[in-house]
Scaffold this active site. Structure first.
Site, PDB file in Angstrom:
ATOM      1  N   GLU A   1       0.809  -1.230   0.000  1.00 14.52           N
ATOM      2  CA  GLU A   1       0.000   0.000   0.000  1.00 14.52           C
ATOM      3  C   GLU A   1       0.841   1.279   0.000  1.00 14.52           C
ATOM      4  O   GLU A   1       0.530   2.254   0.693  1.00 14.52           O
ATOM      5  CB  GLU A   1      -0.986  -0.014   1.181  1.00 14.52           C
ATOM      6  CG  GLU A   1      -1.933  -1.207   1.129  1.00 14.52           C
ATOM      7  CD  GLU A   1      -3.048  -1.159   2.168  1.00 14.52           C
ATOM      8  OE1 GLU A   1      -3.356  -0.072   2.669  1.00 14.52           O
ATOM      9  OE2 GLU A   1      -3.608  -2.231   2.471  1.00 14.52           O
TER      10      GLU A   1
ATOM     11  N   THR B   1       3.668   1.869   1.319  1.00 13.70           N
ATOM     12  CA  THR B   1       4.398   2.185   2.556  1.00 13.70           C
ATOM     13  C   THR B   1       5.857   1.743   2.524  1.00 13.70           C
ATOM     14  O   THR B   1       6.651   2.202   3.339  1.00 13.70           O
ATOM     15  CB  THR B   1       3.742   1.515   3.788  1.00 13.70           C
ATOM     16  OG1 THR B   1       3.800   0.097   3.619  1.00 13.70           O
ATOM     17  CG2 THR B   1       2.304   1.958   3.974  1.00 13.70           C
ATOM     18  N   LEU B   2       6.217   0.827   1.613  1.00 10.35           N
ATOM     19  CA  LEU B   2       7.613   0.354   1.554  1.00 10.35           C
ATOM     20  C   LEU B   2       8.330   0.836   0.303  1.00 10.35           C
ATOM     21  O   LEU B   2       9.563   0.894   0.270  1.00 10.35           O
ATOM     22  CB  LEU B   2       7.659  -1.183   1.592  1.00 10.35           C
ATOM     23  CG  LEU B   2       7.107  -1.864   2.841  1.00 10.35           C
ATOM     24  CD1 LEU B   2       7.253  -3.380   2.727  1.00 10.35           C
ATOM     25  CD2 LEU B   2       7.790  -1.360   4.105  1.00 10.35           C
TER      26      LEU B   2
ATOM     27  N   TYR C   1     -18.280 -11.180   1.660  1.00 12.73           N
ATOM     28  CA  TYR C   1     -18.302  -9.786   1.205  1.00 12.73           C
ATOM     29  C   TYR C   1     -19.633  -9.194   1.658  1.00 12.73           C
ATOM     30  O   TYR C   1     -20.687  -9.533   1.114  1.00 12.73           O
ATOM     31  CB  TYR C   1     -18.175  -9.799  -0.314  1.00 12.73           C
ATOM     32  CG  TYR C   1     -17.978  -8.467  -0.986  1.00 12.73           C
ATOM     33  CD1 TYR C   1     -16.703  -8.011  -1.294  1.00 12.73           C
ATOM     34  CD2 TYR C   1     -19.062  -7.685  -1.353  1.00 12.73           C
ATOM     35  CE1 TYR C   1     -16.521  -6.804  -1.950  1.00 12.73           C
ATOM     36  CE2 TYR C   1     -18.883  -6.473  -2.006  1.00 12.73           C
ATOM     37  CZ  TYR C   1     -17.608  -6.049  -2.298  1.00 12.73           C
ATOM     38  OH  TYR C   1     -17.428  -4.853  -2.950  1.00 12.73           O
TER      39      TYR C   1
HETATM   40  C1  FAD Z   1     -16.426   0.157  -7.508  1.00 10.58           C
HETATM   41  C2  FAD Z   1     -15.209  -0.506  -6.935  1.00 10.58           C
HETATM   42  C3  FAD Z   1     -15.031  -1.862  -7.122  1.00 10.58           C
HETATM   43  C4  FAD Z   1     -13.896  -2.493  -6.604  1.00 10.58           C
HETATM   44  N1  FAD Z   1     -13.718  -3.826  -6.858  1.00 10.58           N
HETATM   45  C5  FAD Z   1     -12.593  -4.439  -6.421  1.00 10.58           C
HETATM   46  C6  FAD Z   1     -12.366  -5.814  -6.711  1.00 10.58           C
HETATM   47  O1  FAD Z   1     -13.156  -6.478  -7.386  1.00 10.58           O
HETATM   48  N2  FAD Z   1     -11.237  -6.376  -6.238  1.00 10.58           N
HETATM   49  C7  FAD Z   1     -10.332  -5.665  -5.507  1.00 10.58           C
HETATM   50  O2  FAD Z   1      -9.328  -6.242  -5.099  1.00 10.58           O
HETATM   51  N3  FAD Z   1     -10.527  -4.366  -5.222  1.00 10.58           N
HETATM   52  C8  FAD Z   1     -11.620  -3.733  -5.664  1.00 10.58           C
HETATM   53  N4  FAD Z   1     -11.822  -2.400  -5.392  1.00 10.58           N
HETATM   54  C9  FAD Z   1     -10.812  -1.649  -4.633  1.00 10.58           C
HETATM   55  C10 FAD Z   1      -9.767  -0.931  -5.527  1.00 10.58           C
HETATM   56  O3  FAD Z   1     -10.169  -0.881  -6.866  1.00 10.58           O
HETATM   57  C11 FAD Z   1      -8.444  -1.661  -5.408  1.00 10.58           C
HETATM   58  O4  FAD Z   1      -7.959  -1.504  -4.097  1.00 10.58           O
HETATM   59  C12 FAD Z   1      -7.385  -1.195  -6.412  1.00 10.58           C
HETATM   60  O5  FAD Z   1      -6.309  -2.076  -6.321  1.00 10.58           O
HETATM   61  C13 FAD Z   1      -6.888   0.215  -6.208  1.00 10.58           C
HETATM   62  O6  FAD Z   1      -6.123   0.575  -7.355  1.00 10.58           O
HETATM   63  P1  FAD Z   1      -5.894   2.117  -7.722  1.00 10.58           P
HETATM   64  O7  FAD Z   1      -4.988   2.205  -8.892  1.00 10.58           O
HETATM   65  O8  FAD Z   1      -7.183   2.806  -7.853  1.00 10.58           O
HETATM   66  O9  FAD Z   1      -5.112   2.582  -6.419  1.00 10.58           O
HETATM   67  P2  FAD Z   1      -5.285   3.877  -5.520  1.00 10.58           P
HETATM   68  O10 FAD Z   1      -6.669   3.955  -4.987  1.00 10.58           O
HETATM   69  O11 FAD Z   1      -4.770   5.056  -6.245  1.00 10.58           O
HETATM   70  O12 FAD Z   1      -4.287   3.519  -4.331  1.00 10.58           O
HETATM   71  C14 FAD Z   1      -4.544   2.442  -3.475  1.00 10.58           C
HETATM   72  C15 FAD Z   1      -3.355   2.276  -2.518  1.00 10.58           C
HETATM   73  O13 FAD Z   1      -2.214   1.832  -3.245  1.00 10.58           O
HETATM   74  C16 FAD Z   1      -1.153   2.795  -3.169  1.00 10.58           C
HETATM   75  N5  FAD Z   1      -0.579   2.864  -4.515  1.00 10.58           N
HETATM   76  C17 FAD Z   1      -1.205   3.207  -5.667  1.00 10.58           C
HETATM   77  N6  FAD Z   1      -0.343   3.108  -6.702  1.00 10.58           N
HETATM   78  C18 FAD Z   1       0.841   2.692  -6.191  1.00 10.58           C
HETATM   79  C19 FAD Z   1       2.119   2.410  -6.746  1.00 10.58           C
HETATM   80  N7  FAD Z   1       2.377   2.527  -8.059  1.00 10.58           N
HETATM   81  N8  FAD Z   1       3.115   2.013  -5.913  1.00 10.58           N
HETATM   82  C20 FAD Z   1       2.893   1.871  -4.585  1.00 10.58           C
HETATM   83  N9  FAD Z   1       1.704   2.137  -4.007  1.00 10.58           N
HETATM   84  C21 FAD Z   1       0.691   2.536  -4.800  1.00 10.58           C
HETATM   85  C22 FAD Z   1      -1.803   4.090  -2.723  1.00 10.58           C
HETATM   86  O14 FAD Z   1      -0.895   4.906  -2.013  1.00 10.58           O
HETATM   87  C23 FAD Z   1      -2.934   3.575  -1.847  1.00 10.58           C
HETATM   88  O15 FAD Z   1      -2.448   3.277  -0.567  1.00 10.58           O
HETATM   89  C24 FAD Z   1     -12.945  -1.747  -5.870  1.00 10.58           C
HETATM   90  C25 FAD Z   1     -13.141  -0.377  -5.689  1.00 10.58           C
HETATM   91  C26 FAD Z   1     -14.252   0.247  -6.214  1.00 10.58           C
HETATM   92  C27 FAD Z   1     -14.418   1.726  -6.021  1.00 10.58           C
END
Ligand code: FAD
Length: 472
Positions: free
Chosen positions: A202, A204-205, A377
Site C-alpha cells: 500500500e 508504505t515500503l 463480502y
Molecule cells: C467500484 C469498486 C469496485 C472495486 N472492486 C474491487 C475488486 O473487485 N477487487 C479488488 O481487489 N478491489 C476492488 N476495489 C478496490 C480498488 O479498486 C483496489 O484496491 C485497487 O487495487 C486500487 O487501485 P488504484 O490504482 O485505484 O489505487 P489507488 O486507490 O490510487 O491507491 C490504493 C493504494 O495503493 C497505493 N498505490 C497506488 N499506486 C501505487 C504504486 N504505483 N506504488 C505503490 N503504491 C501505490 C496508494 O498509495 C494507496 O495506498 C474496488 C473499488 C471500487 C471503487
C-alpha cells in the site's frame, strides 16, 4: 525559511496539478464527508511526474527534507489508503502509462504502474491474451494500485489474485533507491524473495514503477451454471466440495438469502450460486458435469438467466453515489475465513450489525473460494439521523464486522487492504508480527516518508497530523 513541503512545491512546480480530488481515494466515508460538507483536511501539493527519473528525484529530495509522500494510481481504493493532508505530497502516476511488448513465448508483459487495468486487458485481448485479473474496478484501477493493495479479480479461482501474476517489480524505496525484485524464471531457490513484501504494501515500503506480469492465452469456451439452495450454509458446502475435488470455475459466487432476494427477485427466497467455467470445450464439459454431480445433494438447478444478468451488470456501481448523496451510508466490507468458520461468522455478523440502530440492512456473498476457505463480502445500508453522526455510525458498523471476524477466527481483510480504515484491527490480528513489520519499514523507508499512517503505522486519520507522523 521555507518549510520542507514548500521547498518541494517550489522545486517541482512544473509538475504540479491542481485537482484536490486526486488527494483522496474512493472510500465511502471520505466521499460522504465531501458530499455533505463534513470536516475534511486540505490536500497537499499534487505532483504528476513525467518520468521515473522525476519520481526518483522527488522521493530523494522528500527523504532529505523528511516530507511525507503518498503514491496515487486510479484512486479507486476504498480503505482511506490515500487521505487528504496538507503536509503530504501526492504523487499521481498517470504518466507511467506505457505497455511493453507482449512476450508470447513465455507469456509475459511489461507494464508501467499507471496503466489502467482495463486498457491492459483490452490490449492483451486484441492479441488473444488475458491477464485474467478482472476486479469490479477494472475500469478505475491501475496496475500499480492493484499490486500495492494485493487485489483480486472475479476470475480468481482460475487465475489467482494479483500475487499470482507478478513476476518482477521495479520499485523506488523511501530513500529514492531504485531496485528490481523478482525474476522471470518460473521458480528459484535463492532464499526468501523480496517481491512479495511489496505486493500489498500500500505504498508504505516503496513506489511501484512497473512490473512484468504473467499472461495467459484467452480461453476459447465459456459456460455458466446456476444453482439455488435452501440455506447459505448448503451453498458453502457445495463450493467447498467443488474446490476440494479440484473443480475450479473461474468465477464462483454464492449470495445469501437477503442478497439473492435483492439481486434475483425471482429466486423465491433461496440462496443463489453462480459459477462460470472457462477453458477448452472438452475441459469445460468435464468440469460442468462434475460440478453438477457434486452439487446434487444440497442444490438444484436455477434460472440460467441469472448468470447473464451478472455478466451484464457486474461492473455497474452507479447506484452507490446517489445513496450517499441522499445521506445514506452504503458500503462493503470483505473478510476471509476457513470453511469451518464461515457459516458461523456470516450468521453472527448479520445479527450483530442488524441490531445497530440506524442500520437498514446487511447482506453478504462469497465471491472467492479456495480449497481451505473463502471470503465473505458484506454490503450494508444505514441511515444516520444527521450527516454529522454518520462517521460514528459508520465506524460502529465497521467495528462490529471486524471485531466479530477476529472473535470468530477470520481475517479482517480479504482484498481491499487496510489503508487507514482497518489498521487498528490489523494491529490486533498481527500483533506478534508488528515489530518485524516495523523493522521492514525501517529498512525500505528509514525516514518514514512513504504513506505514513497506512497499514501498521498507527495514527488517527482525522487528527491534525492526518496521514502522519507515524507513532510506531
Ligand atoms: C467500484 C469498486 C469496485 C472495486 N472492486 C474491487 C475488486 O473487485 N477487487 C479488488 O481487489 N478491489 C476492488 N476495489 C478496490 C480498488 O479498486 C483496489 O484496491 C485497487 O487495487 C486500487 O487501485 P488504484 O490504482 O485505484 O489505487 P489507488 O486507490 O490510487 O491507491 C490504493 C493504494 O495503493 C497505493 N498505490 C497506488 N499506486 C501505487 C504504486 N504505483 N506504488 C505503490 N503504491 C501505490 C496508494 O498509495 C494507496 O495506498 C474496488 C473499488 C471500487 C471503487
Amino acid at each position: 525559511m521555507a518549510t520542507g513541503i514548500e521547498t518541494i512545491r517550489n522545486e517541482f512546480a512544473t509538475l504540479a496539478v491542481c485537482d484536490p480530488v486526486l488527494g483522496r481515494d474512493s472510500s465511502t466515508l471520505t466521499q460522504f464527508r465531501a458530499m455533505h460538507q463534513l470536516p475534511l483536511p486540505d490536500t497537499g501539493p499534487i505532483l504528476r511526474p513525467r518520468t521515473v527519473d522525476d519520481i526518483q528525484r522527488i522521493v530523494t529530495r522528500s527523504a532529505e527534507l523528511r516530507v511525507p509522500v503518498v503514491p496515487r494510481g486510479g484512486g479507486s481504493g476504498v480503505v482511506e489508503g490515500i487521505f487528504p493532508n496538507p503536509e503530504v505530497v501526492v504523487l499521481d502516476l498517470a504518466h507511467l502509462n506505457r505497455i511493453g511488448q507482449l512476450d508470447t513465448v513465455n507469456g509475459h508483459v511489461e507494464v508501467e504502474a499507471g496503466v489502467h487495468a482495463w486498457d491492459l486487458e483490452q490490449h492483451l485481448m486484441q492479441s488473444g491474451w488475458t491477464l485474467g485479473h478482472w476486479p469490479q474496478s477494472i475500469e478505475l484501477a491501475t496496475i500499480g494500485g492493484l499490486i500495492a493493495t494485493k487485489s483480486i479479480g472475479q476470475y480468481s479461482t482460475r487465475y489467482g489474485g494479483i500475487e499470482a501474476m507478478v513476476r518482477t517489480l521495479d520499485v523506488i524505496t523511501g530513500t529514492g533507491d531504485r531496485i528490481t525484485v523478482g525474476h522471470l524464471s518460473p521458480r528459484r531457490t535463492l532464499g526468501p524473495e523480496l517481491l512479495p513484501l511489496f505486493v500489498g504494501s500500500e505504498g508504505t515500503l516503496g513506489i511501484i514503477m512497473g512490473a512484468y506480469l504473467k499472461i495467459h492465452p484467452l480461453p476459447d469456451h465459456q459456460q455458466g451454471l446456476v444453482f439455488t439452495a435452501a440455506e447459505f450454509g448448503d451453498g458453502l458446502e457445495v463450493v467447498r466440495r467443488w474446490l476440494m475435488a479440484g473443480v475450479k470455475p473461474s468465477m464462483v459466487r454464492l449470495y445469501d438469502a437477503g442478497e439473492s432476494a435483492r439481486t434475483f427477485p425471482t429466486a423465491k427466497g433461496r440462496t443463489v450460486l453462480l459459477a462460470l467455467f472457462h477453458g477448452s470445450h472438452a475441459e469445460v464439459q468435464v468440469a460442468v458435469a462434475e460440478a453438477t454431480r457434486l452439487a446434487r445433494y444440497e442444490a438444484e438447478p436455477g434460472d440460467p438467466q441469472f448468470i447473464d444478468h451478472w455478466l451484464a451488470t457486474r461492473n455497474d456501481v452507479s447506484a452507490w453515489r446517489p445513496l450517499l448523496a441522499q445521506g445514506l451510508l452504503a458500503d462493503t466490507l470483505e473478510i476471509s475465513a476457513s470453511w469451518d468458520r464461515l457459516a458461523n461468522l456470516h450468521r453472527t455478523i448479520l445479527q450483530e450489525v442488524s441490531a445497530i440502530p440506524g442500520v437498514l440492512g446487511i447482506t453478504a456473498h462469497a465471491s472467492h473460494a479456495y480449497t481451505d476457505g473463502a471470503n465473505l463480502y458484506f454490503t450494508f445500508l444505514a441511515t444516520p439521523e444527521t450527516p454529522e453522526i454518520a462517521p460514528d455510525l459508520y465506524r460502529r458498523i465497521v467495528a462490529a464486522v471486524l471485531d466479530r471476524t477476529l472473535d470468530g477466527g477470520g481475517s479482517i481483510a480479504h482484498h481491499h487492504g487496510v489503508g487507514r480504515l482497518r489498521r487498528e484491527w490489523l494491529a490486533r490480528e498481527r500483533q506478534a508480527e508488528l515489530p518485524y513489520l516495523q523493522a521492514l519499514k525501517d529498512i525500505f523507508d528509514p525516514h518514514h516518508i512513504l504513506n505514513r499512517g497506512a497499514l501498521w503505522t498507527l495514527t488517527n486519520p482525522l487528527s491534525n497530523s492526518g496521514n502522519g507522523p507515524s507513532t510506531d
